[in-house]
Motif scaffolding. Structure first.
Motif, PDB file in Angstrom:
ATOM      1  N   ASP A 121      35.333  44.065  46.910  1.00 48.12           N
ATOM      2  CA  ASP A 121      36.679  43.725  47.375  1.00 48.12           C
ATOM      3  C   ASP A 121      36.799  42.221  47.643  1.00 48.12           C
ATOM      4  O   ASP A 121      37.816  41.604  47.329  1.00 48.12           O
ATOM      5  CB  ASP A 121      37.008  44.540  48.639  1.00 48.12           C
ATOM      6  N   THR A 122      35.743  41.637  48.203  1.00 50.62           N
ATOM      7  CA  THR A 122      35.771  40.191  48.473  1.00 50.62           C
ATOM      8  C   THR A 122      35.956  39.413  47.171  1.00 50.62           C
ATOM      9  O   THR A 122      36.775  38.492  47.091  1.00 50.62           O
ATOM     10  CB  THR A 122      34.437  39.753  49.146  1.00 50.62           C
ATOM     11  N   VAL A 123      35.206  39.793  46.147  1.00 49.84           N
ATOM     12  CA  VAL A 123      35.313  39.125  44.843  1.00 49.84           C
ATOM     13  C   VAL A 123      36.719  39.318  44.273  1.00 49.84           C
ATOM     14  O   VAL A 123      37.366  38.372  43.798  1.00 49.84           O
ATOM     15  CB  VAL A 123      34.256  39.690  43.861  1.00 49.84           C
ATOM     16  N   VAL A 124      37.194  40.555  44.339  1.00 51.50           N
ATOM     17  CA  VAL A 124      38.498  40.891  43.756  1.00 51.50           C
ATOM     18  C   VAL A 124      39.621  40.131  44.470  1.00 51.50           C
ATOM     19  O   VAL A 124      40.532  39.592  43.827  1.00 51.50           O
ATOM     20  CB  VAL A 124      38.720  42.430  43.829  1.00 51.50           C
ATOM     21  N   GLN A 125      39.535  40.052  45.794  1.00 52.03           N
ATOM     22  CA  GLN A 125      40.608  39.359  46.536  1.00 52.03           C
ATOM     23  C   GLN A 125      40.690  37.895  46.123  1.00 52.03           C
ATOM     24  O   GLN A 125      41.777  37.332  45.994  1.00 52.03           O
ATOM     25  CB  GLN A 125      40.389  39.468  48.058  1.00 52.03           C
ATOM     26  N   LYS A 126      39.527  37.268  45.882  1.00 56.95           N
ATOM     27  CA  LYS A 126      39.545  35.856  45.437  1.00 56.95           C
ATOM     28  C   LYS A 126      40.199  35.746  44.074  1.00 56.95           C
ATOM     29  O   LYS A 126      41.003  34.844  43.828  1.00 56.95           O
ATOM     30  CB  LYS A 126      38.112  35.306  45.360  1.00 56.95           C
ATOM     31  N   LEU A 127      39.862  36.664  43.191  1.00 56.13           N
ATOM     32  CA  LEU A 127      40.428  36.617  41.833  1.00 56.13           C
ATOM     33  C   LEU A 127      41.938  36.821  41.876  1.00 56.13           C
ATOM     34  O   LEU A 127      42.690  36.100  41.220  1.00 56.13           O
ATOM     35  CB  LEU A 127      39.787  37.692  40.948  1.00 56.13           C
ATOM     36  N   ILE A 128      42.381  37.794  42.671  1.00 59.35           N
ATOM     37  CA  ILE A 128      43.819  38.074  42.619  1.00 59.35           C
ATOM     38  C   ILE A 128      44.619  37.008  43.368  1.00 59.35           C
ATOM     39  O   ILE A 128      45.740  36.721  42.993  1.00 59.35           O
ATOM     40  CB  ILE A 128      44.182  39.523  43.038  1.00 59.35           C
ATOM     41  N   SER A 129      44.009  36.380  44.367  1.00 61.08           N
ATOM     42  CA  SER A 129      44.782  35.319  45.020  1.00 61.08           C
ATOM     43  C   SER A 129      44.906  34.104  44.101  1.00 61.08           C
ATOM     44  O   SER A 129      45.876  33.371  44.152  1.00 61.08           O
ATOM     45  CB  SER A 129      44.229  34.949  46.394  1.00 61.08           C
ATOM     46  N   GLU A 130      43.958  33.945  43.186  1.00 58.76           N
ATOM     47  CA  GLU A 130      44.024  32.839  42.230  1.00 58.76           C
ATOM     48  C   GLU A 130      44.945  33.164  41.037  1.00 58.76           C
ATOM     49  O   GLU A 130      45.701  32.303  40.597  1.00 58.76           O
ATOM     50  CB  GLU A 130      42.592  32.559  41.728  1.00 58.76           C
ATOM     51  N   PHE A 131      44.868  34.373  40.535  1.00 55.84           N
ATOM     52  CA  PHE A 131      45.489  34.636  39.220  1.00 55.84           C
ATOM     53  C   PHE A 131      46.665  35.614  39.222  1.00 55.84           C
ATOM     54  O   PHE A 131      47.327  35.767  38.203  1.00 55.84           O
ATOM     55  CB  PHE A 131      44.440  35.144  38.233  1.00 55.84           C
ATOM     56  N   TRP A 132      46.904  36.352  40.301  1.00 53.41           N
ATOM     57  CA  TRP A 132      48.012  37.326  40.305  1.00 53.41           C
ATOM     58  C   TRP A 132      49.205  36.791  41.060  1.00 53.41           C
ATOM     59  O   TRP A 132      49.015  36.100  42.048  1.00 53.41           O
ATOM     60  CB  TRP A 132      47.556  38.631  40.955  1.00 53.41           C
ATOM     61  N   PRO A 133      50.435  37.133  40.712  1.00 54.29           N
ATOM     62  CA  PRO A 133      50.738  37.850  39.485  1.00 54.29           C
ATOM     63  C   PRO A 133      50.463  36.966  38.273  1.00 54.29           C
ATOM     64  O   PRO A 133      50.671  35.761  38.335  1.00 54.29           O
ATOM     65  CB  PRO A 133      52.232  38.166  39.610  1.00 54.29           C
ATOM     66  N   GLY A 134      49.999  37.576  37.191  1.00 49.53           N
ATOM     67  CA  GLY A 134      49.696  36.786  36.005  1.00 49.53           C
ATOM     68  C   GLY A 134      48.882  37.567  34.998  1.00 49.53           C
ATOM     69  O   GLY A 134      48.525  38.724  35.237  1.00 49.53           O
ATOM     70  N   PRO A 135      48.553  36.916  33.873  1.00 49.45           N
ATOM     71  CA  PRO A 135      47.969  37.646  32.738  1.00 49.45           C
ATOM     72  C   PRO A 135      46.455  37.847  32.810  1.00 49.45           C
ATOM     73  O   PRO A 135      45.739  37.512  31.880  1.00 49.45           O
ATOM     74  CB  PRO A 135      48.373  36.787  31.534  1.00 49.45           C
ATOM     75  N   LEU A 136      45.975  38.371  33.938  1.00 45.47           N
ATOM     76  CA  LEU A 136      44.550  38.718  34.064  1.00 45.47           C
ATOM     77  C   LEU A 136      44.431  40.186  34.460  1.00 45.47           C
ATOM     78  O   LEU A 136      44.994  40.606  35.473  1.00 45.47           O
ATOM     79  CB  LEU A 136      43.871  37.848  35.127  1.00 45.47           C
ATOM     80  N   THR A 137      43.695  40.944  33.649  1.00 44.72           N
ATOM     81  CA  THR A 137      43.463  42.368  33.919  1.00 44.72           C
ATOM     82  C   THR A 137      42.034  42.550  34.401  1.00 44.72           C
ATOM     83  O   THR A 137      41.104  42.001  33.808  1.00 44.72           O
ATOM     84  CB  THR A 137      43.709  43.193  32.632  1.00 44.72           C
ATOM     85  N   LEU A 138      41.881  43.310  35.486  1.00 38.84           N
ATOM     86  CA  LEU A 138      40.552  43.532  36.063  1.00 38.84           C
ATOM     87  C   LEU A 138      40.109  44.970  35.795  1.00 38.84           C
ATOM     88  O   LEU A 138      40.870  45.913  36.058  1.00 38.84           O
ATOM     89  CB  LEU A 138      40.593  43.301  37.577  1.00 38.84           C
ATOM     90  N   VAL A 139      38.901  45.146  35.282  1.00 38.16           N
ATOM     91  CA  VAL A 139      38.344  46.486  35.095  1.00 38.16           C
ATOM     92  C   VAL A 139      37.416  46.756  36.270  1.00 38.16           C
ATOM     93  O   VAL A 139      36.458  46.015  36.499  1.00 38.16           O
ATOM     94  CB  VAL A 139      37.621  46.604  33.739  1.00 38.16           C
ATOM     95  N   LEU A 140      37.764  47.823  37.020  1.00 39.04           N
ATOM     96  CA  LEU A 140      37.081  48.111  38.290  1.00 39.04           C
ATOM     97  C   LEU A 140      36.860  49.618  38.434  1.00 39.04           C
ATOM     98  O   LEU A 140      37.534  50.415  37.756  1.00 39.04           O
ATOM     99  CB  LEU A 140      37.983  47.624  39.448  1.00 39.04           C
ATOM    100  N   PRO A 141      35.969  50.032  39.358  1.00 34.10           N
ATOM    101  CA  PRO A 141      35.782  51.470  39.567  1.00 34.10           C
ATOM    102  C   PRO A 141      37.102  52.131  39.961  1.00 34.10           C
ATOM    103  O   PRO A 141      37.868  51.571  40.741  1.00 34.10           O
ATOM    104  CB  PRO A 141      34.783  51.532  40.733  1.00 34.10           C
ATOM    105  N   LYS A 142      37.367  53.311  39.409  1.00 30.80           N
ATOM    106  CA  LYS A 142      38.668  53.939  39.631  1.00 30.80           C
ATOM    107  C   LYS A 142      38.675  54.904  40.810  1.00 30.80           C
ATOM    108  O   LYS A 142      37.629  55.452  41.177  1.00 30.80           O
ATOM    109  CB  LYS A 142      39.113  54.660  38.367  1.00 30.80           C
TER     110      LYS A 142
END
Ligand code: TXA
Ligand code: MG
Length: 346
Positions: free
Chosen positions: A89-110
């Motif tokens: 979650d820590t990694v994901v939060q950094k990614l989404i605060s940098e790139f979302w909303p926007g053209p980056l799709t994340l593949v994660l456990p469902k």
């Protein structure tokens, strides 16, 4: 499939609220609707409604072994869709605060709530938040995740306008919201995200508008080596985005040996002699991706539009110049290679 009437509704500032409300009503009723995103148009369905999701596969003619991207409208919704450990979650939060909303799709456990049909039975789900106001508004109003692959027939050219969607899926879906031309023009970058030992691991499954250099600031970018089957990295099908017209991309211009019986169209980067193609042949049709100095983001925006123009022009063969293998040029060359794969395989 029975032929149905396809309505196109303008989601311009005047008609925006009404168009969004109508789309949401249809999605809640279990129908599919084509919606604009900043990358390409998507064919949307309520991701939690399996019969709606099944219609997406049917309308596209897509095998159910190829999973769909799930779109959300608010950051918090990621926890409705994905099962994240505290570290991830820590990694994901950094990614989404940098790139979302926007053209980056994340593949994660469902999460279990996401039907197997959406993810082709995999334990992971691909999730993204579009920055297009129409897709964003529909996602927020729906308040459930929305599954939306590109709104083209399986394997064909991705649509970057409502007209292109109509050509691909007209008669197969009931509604298209017209939000104008897409301003990124190629599909989102897809990464599978891992915590990693020292730095986050970002496995690049599909190159796109968010480029490797940007991702490298956030973690170690890993390119999966050889893709053996769809299940392993479903986004990496060799033949994709293909025009109906045979298409070739050469390593060097001299590799082109024209057949005098055939007519040829050129997909040119910037219409310049420097690439070595413009003066190579008396082309029947030339489409320039970024006329003049050549800008890669502009070339990306025009790529699928120009490819479609050439495909519809009636030429016998399309020849495409590769672009510089840098920035979003990597994603453009990837699309050109895949678009010409069907011809190579024949
Ligand atoms: O820009 C985009 O991503 C557009 C817009 C509409 O959002 N969507 C899009 O969807 O390009 P689609 O279905 O055309 O491409 C999604 C790719 C597919 O190649 C699929 O195999 C891959 O994402 N994919 C989906 N779920 C995956 C997963 N769990 N693991 C690996 N790849 C996945
Ligand atoms: Mg697609």
């Amino acid at each position: 499939m029975n032929k149905i009437e396809t309505e196109i509704l303008y989601a311009d500032p005047e008609g925006f609220d009404d168009a969004v409300a109508i789309a949401v009503t249809k999605l809640k009723a279990g129908e599919v609707v084509a919606l604009p995103t900043e990358t390409v148009y998507g064919l949307a369905a309520n991701a939690l409604d399996e019969s709606a999701v099944a219609q997406v596969f049917e309308a596209k003619g897509r095998p159910t072994t190829d999973p769909l991207i799930v779109h959300i409208g608010r950051n918090e919704q990621i926890h409705d869709v994905c099962e994240l450990s505290a570290e991830l979650d820590t990694v994901v939060q950094k990614l989404i605060s940098e790139f979302w909303p926007g053209p980056l799709t994340l593949v994660l456990p469902k999460k279990a709530i996401i039907p197997e049909l959406v993810t082709s039975g995999q334990g992971t789900v691909a999730v993204r938040m579009s920055e297009h106001p129409v897709m964003r508004a529909v996602c927020c109003e729906m308040n459930t995740p929305i599954a939306a692959p590109s709104a083209n027939r399986f394997g064909c050219i991705s649509p970057t306008s409502a007209t292109a969607v109509e050509k691909e899926l007209g008669g197969r879906i009931g509604l298209i919201l017209d939000g104008g031309a897409c301003n990124a023009g190629i599909e989102s970058t897809i990464i599978r995200v891992g915590v990693g030992e020292k730095r986050p691991e970002l496995h690049l499954l599909r190159s796109g508008p968010i480029v490797k250099e940007e991702l490298q600031k956030m973690g170690k970018v890993i390119r999966p080596k050889k893709v053996r089957n769809v299940k392993e990295a479903p986004g990496q099908l060799e033949s994709h985005y293909a025009p109906a017209t045979p298409m070739y991309v050469f390593e060097k211009p001299e590799d082109f040996v024209p057949d005098p019986e055939l007519s040829y169209g050129l997909l040119s980067y910037r219409g310049s002699e420097k690439e070595g193609y413009i003066n190579l042949h008396d082309w029947d049709q030339v489409e320039e991706l970024s006329p003049g100095k050549g800008k890669l983001p502009e070339a990306a925006v025009r790529l699928f539009f120009a490819l479609r123009q050439l495909d519809e022009s009636g030429v016998d063969v399309i020849i495409a110049e590769p672009v510089a293998e840098t920035g979003v040029g990597v994603a453009i060359n990837d699309r050109l290679r895949r678009a010409s794969a069907k011809t190579r395989q024949q």
